[in-house]
Design an enzyme around this catalytic site. Sequence first.
Site, PDB file in Angstrom:
ATOM      1  N   CYS A 120      13.704  -9.510  -3.133  1.00  0.00           N
ATOM      2  CA  CYS A 120      12.260  -9.707  -3.339  1.00  0.00           C
ATOM      3  C   CYS A 120      11.946 -10.309  -4.706  1.00  0.00           C
ATOM      4  O   CYS A 120      10.840 -10.807  -4.929  1.00  0.00           O
ATOM      5  CB  CYS A 120      11.518  -8.391  -3.176  1.00  0.00           C
ATOM      6  SG  CYS A 120      11.817  -7.603  -1.599  1.00  0.00           S
ATOM      7  N   HIS A 260       4.741  -7.898  -7.176  1.00  0.00           N
ATOM      8  CA  HIS A 260       5.344  -7.866  -5.840  1.00  0.00           C
ATOM      9  C   HIS A 260       4.576  -6.866  -4.989  1.00  0.00           C
ATOM     10  O   HIS A 260       4.280  -5.752  -5.428  1.00  0.00           O
ATOM     11  CB  HIS A 260       6.816  -7.448  -5.976  1.00  0.00           C
ATOM     12  CG  HIS A 260       7.501  -7.244  -4.677  1.00  0.00           C
ATOM     13  ND1 HIS A 260       7.330  -8.085  -3.602  1.00  0.00           N
ATOM     14  CD2 HIS A 260       8.381  -6.289  -4.260  1.00  0.00           C
ATOM     15  CE1 HIS A 260       8.065  -7.652  -2.586  1.00  0.00           C
ATOM     16  NE2 HIS A 260       8.705  -6.566  -2.958  1.00  0.00           N
ATOM     17  N   ASN A 290       5.019  -6.400   3.040  1.00  0.00           N
ATOM     18  CA  ASN A 290       5.990  -6.859   2.040  1.00  0.00           C
ATOM     19  C   ASN A 290       6.684  -8.103   2.582  1.00  0.00           C
ATOM     20  O   ASN A 290       7.481  -8.022   3.509  1.00  0.00           O
ATOM     21  CB  ASN A 290       7.003  -5.739   1.784  1.00  0.00           C
ATOM     22  CG  ASN A 290       8.065  -6.125   0.772  1.00  0.00           C
ATOM     23  OD1 ASN A 290       8.209  -7.299   0.422  1.00  0.00           O
ATOM     24  ND2 ASN A 290       8.825  -5.157   0.308  1.00  0.00           N
TER      25      ASN A 290
HETATM   26  O1  UT7 Z   1      10.637  -4.908  -1.845  1.00  0.00           O
HETATM   27  C1  UT7 Z   1      11.126  -3.643  -2.120  1.00  0.00           C
HETATM   28  C2  UT7 Z   1      11.343  -2.978  -0.856  1.00  0.00           C
HETATM   29  N1  UT7 Z   1      10.888  -1.688  -0.548  1.00  0.00           N
HETATM   30  C3  UT7 Z   1      10.021  -0.896  -1.199  1.00  0.00           C
HETATM   31  O2  UT7 Z   1       9.481  -1.168  -2.216  1.00  0.00           O
HETATM   32  C4  UT7 Z   1       9.771   0.410  -0.533  1.00  0.00           C
HETATM   33  C5  UT7 Z   1       9.479   1.508  -1.524  1.00  0.00           C
HETATM   34  N2  UT7 Z   1       9.254   2.765  -0.833  1.00  0.00           N
HETATM   35  C6  UT7 Z   1       8.109   3.029  -0.170  1.00  0.00           C
HETATM   36  O3  UT7 Z   1       7.212   2.203  -0.111  1.00  0.00           O
HETATM   37  C7  UT7 Z   1       7.957   4.399   0.440  1.00  0.00           C
HETATM   38  O4  UT7 Z   1       9.036   5.231   0.040  1.00  0.00           O
HETATM   39  C8  UT7 Z   1       7.889   4.359   1.994  1.00  0.00           C
HETATM   40  C9  UT7 Z   1       6.562   3.733   2.431  1.00  0.00           C
HETATM   41  C10 UT7 Z   1       9.063   3.609   2.572  1.00  0.00           C
HETATM   42  C11 UT7 Z   1       7.915   5.788   2.546  1.00  0.00           C
HETATM   43  O5  UT7 Z   1       6.857   6.546   1.989  1.00  0.00           O
HETATM   44  P1  UT7 Z   1       7.125   7.994   1.392  1.00  0.00           P
HETATM   45  O6  UT7 Z   1       5.834   8.507   0.940  1.00  0.00           O
HETATM   46  O7  UT7 Z   1       8.232   7.866   0.371  1.00  0.00           O
HETATM   47  O8  UT7 Z   1       7.584   8.789   2.664  1.00  0.00           O
HETATM   48  P2  UT7 Z   1       8.959   9.578   2.907  1.00  0.00           P
HETATM   49  O9  UT7 Z   1      10.095   8.626   3.041  1.00  0.00           O
HETATM   50  O10 UT7 Z   1       9.042  10.685   1.913  1.00  0.00           O
HETATM   51  O11 UT7 Z   1       8.672  10.201   4.319  1.00  0.00           O
HETATM   52  C12 UT7 Z   1       7.683  11.221   4.501  1.00  0.00           C
HETATM   53  C13 UT7 Z   1       7.629  11.550   5.965  1.00  0.00           C
HETATM   54  C14 UT7 Z   1       8.996  11.818   6.578  1.00  0.00           C
HETATM   55  O12 UT7 Z   1       8.845  12.843   7.553  1.00  0.00           O
HETATM   56  P3  UT7 Z   1       9.248  14.357   7.194  1.00  0.00           P
HETATM   57  O13 UT7 Z   1      10.713  14.313   6.836  1.00  0.00           O
HETATM   58  O14 UT7 Z   1       8.371  14.748   6.025  1.00  0.00           O
HETATM   59  O15 UT7 Z   1       8.942  15.088   8.448  1.00  0.00           O
HETATM   60  C15 UT7 Z   1       9.319  10.536   7.303  1.00  0.00           C
HETATM   61  O16 UT7 Z   1      10.183  10.712   8.398  1.00  0.00           O
HETATM   62  O17 UT7 Z   1       7.080  10.448   6.684  1.00  0.00           O
HETATM   63  C16 UT7 Z   1       7.953  10.115   7.764  1.00  0.00           C
HETATM   64  N3  UT7 Z   1       7.813   8.688   8.021  1.00  0.00           N
HETATM   65  C17 UT7 Z   1       6.869   8.199   8.814  1.00  0.00           C
HETATM   66  N4  UT7 Z   1       5.887   8.774   9.534  1.00  0.00           N
HETATM   67  C18 UT7 Z   1       5.086   7.978  10.246  1.00  0.00           C
HETATM   68  C19 UT7 Z   1       8.559   7.675   7.504  1.00  0.00           C
HETATM   69  N5  UT7 Z   1       8.107   6.505   7.977  1.00  0.00           N
HETATM   70  C20 UT7 Z   1       7.063   6.801   8.787  1.00  0.00           C
HETATM   71  C21 UT7 Z   1       6.175   6.018   9.550  1.00  0.00           C
HETATM   72  N6  UT7 Z   1       5.197   6.642  10.256  1.00  0.00           N
HETATM   73  N7  UT7 Z   1       6.252   4.675   9.590  1.00  0.00           N
END
Ligand code: UT7
Length: 335
Positions: A120, A260, A290
């Site tokens: 990215c 970004h 993204n």
């Molecule tokens: O260009 C660079 C590339 N990437 C990035 O910059 C990504 C950076 N990271 C992020 O943007 C965030 O970490 C995410 C958006 C990917 C995830 O958000 P988060 O607040 O860190 O969520 P998490 O991974 O802690 O997940 C929380 C919960 C989990 O469920 P449990 O374990 O609490 O029951 C996940 O399984 O949310 C769940 N979850 C979802 N639920 C509904 C993960 N993805 C989804 C989804 N819809 N799409």
Amino acid sequence: MAPRPPAELRATVLGVGAYAPPKVMTNDDLARLVDTSDEWITTRTGIKRRHIAGPDQATSDLAIVAAQQALDAAAVRAQDLDLILVGTATPDMLFPATACVLQDRLGAARAGAFDLLAACSSFVYGLISAGQMIASGVIRTALVVGADTLSRLVDWEDRGTCVLIGDGAGAVVLGSSESGRGIYTGRVGADGSAGDVLKVPAGGSRIPATAEAIERKLHRGYMDGQAVFKLAVRTIPGLIRETVAQAGWTMDQVDLIVPHQANLRIIEAMASQLHLPMEKFVVNIQEYGNTSAASVPLALFEAVQAGRIHAGDRLVLAAFGGGFTYAACALVWGT
Ligand code: UT7
């Protein structure tokens, strides 16, 4: 009177272009594919829609539209370009470079052409690299593109990644200026020890694209979202501070930051750490998600179109991504 010393030669942006494919996927569309909801995606990421390339659209097909628009805006002919640099992690094919595909399709016969892979961060890395080639007098005019079709690599069954991405392209034409405007400075960085947090393991020389690799989904993108989130929030505010200081500016002199577009919460965390209002950040993640290397030039293009950028404005462009890579560029808008 003593003769004036020659002004410093800087690379400057002559024109900007961008393109996003017409097919739009909403959060509700995704909720029909994986176990997610508009509410979760909106509150956790800020994304509402993303544009997805059609089956016949490769990265160069998106890039060429953005490139032609940037050339038109700059009033530069493709045949006058000295360099085409495409920042991408999703080239049309492993080689030849997508920059060479563009060189042919644009008829830029005099231009050298190469791709740059910093995930990215590729566009900002490319802007700094091509800008230095201009500032040092090696070349006079460059087309720098950021383009990606991450939809081709994402695992459409993985709700943790597929809701985040979109496809797109952005481009700038760089020329030289002695007016005091243009690119002041840039910083590039990487932490290769964090390479595992965001990667596509197969398709290269370590794990070739075999039937077994595909069966194990190793040709699809893997991401540890929380790790990337933390790396970004820990790294980027300091990177922006250092870049601004290296340009000889103070933070309150910065008119606009083009970050970004990975997650609205990351941009909000940056604003809070830098003690800047959100109005100083360009945000269009709600429309595109993204778009990887395209994200910064696409946001820059929209800010220009919206009349948010004026000649003489001080801008910082900042990106991070797989690698882990990061880069920021400080520039004064105008020729
Ligand atoms: O260009 C660079 C590339 N990437 C990035 O910059 C990504 C950076 N990271 C992020 O943007 C965030 O970490 C995410 C958006 C990917 C995830 O958000 P988060 O607040 O860190 O969520 P998490 O991974 O802690 O997940 C929380 C919960 C989990 O469920 P449990 O374990 O609490 O029951 C996940 O399984 O949310 C769940 N979850 C979802 N639920 C509904 C993960 N993805 C989804 C989804 N819809 N799409």
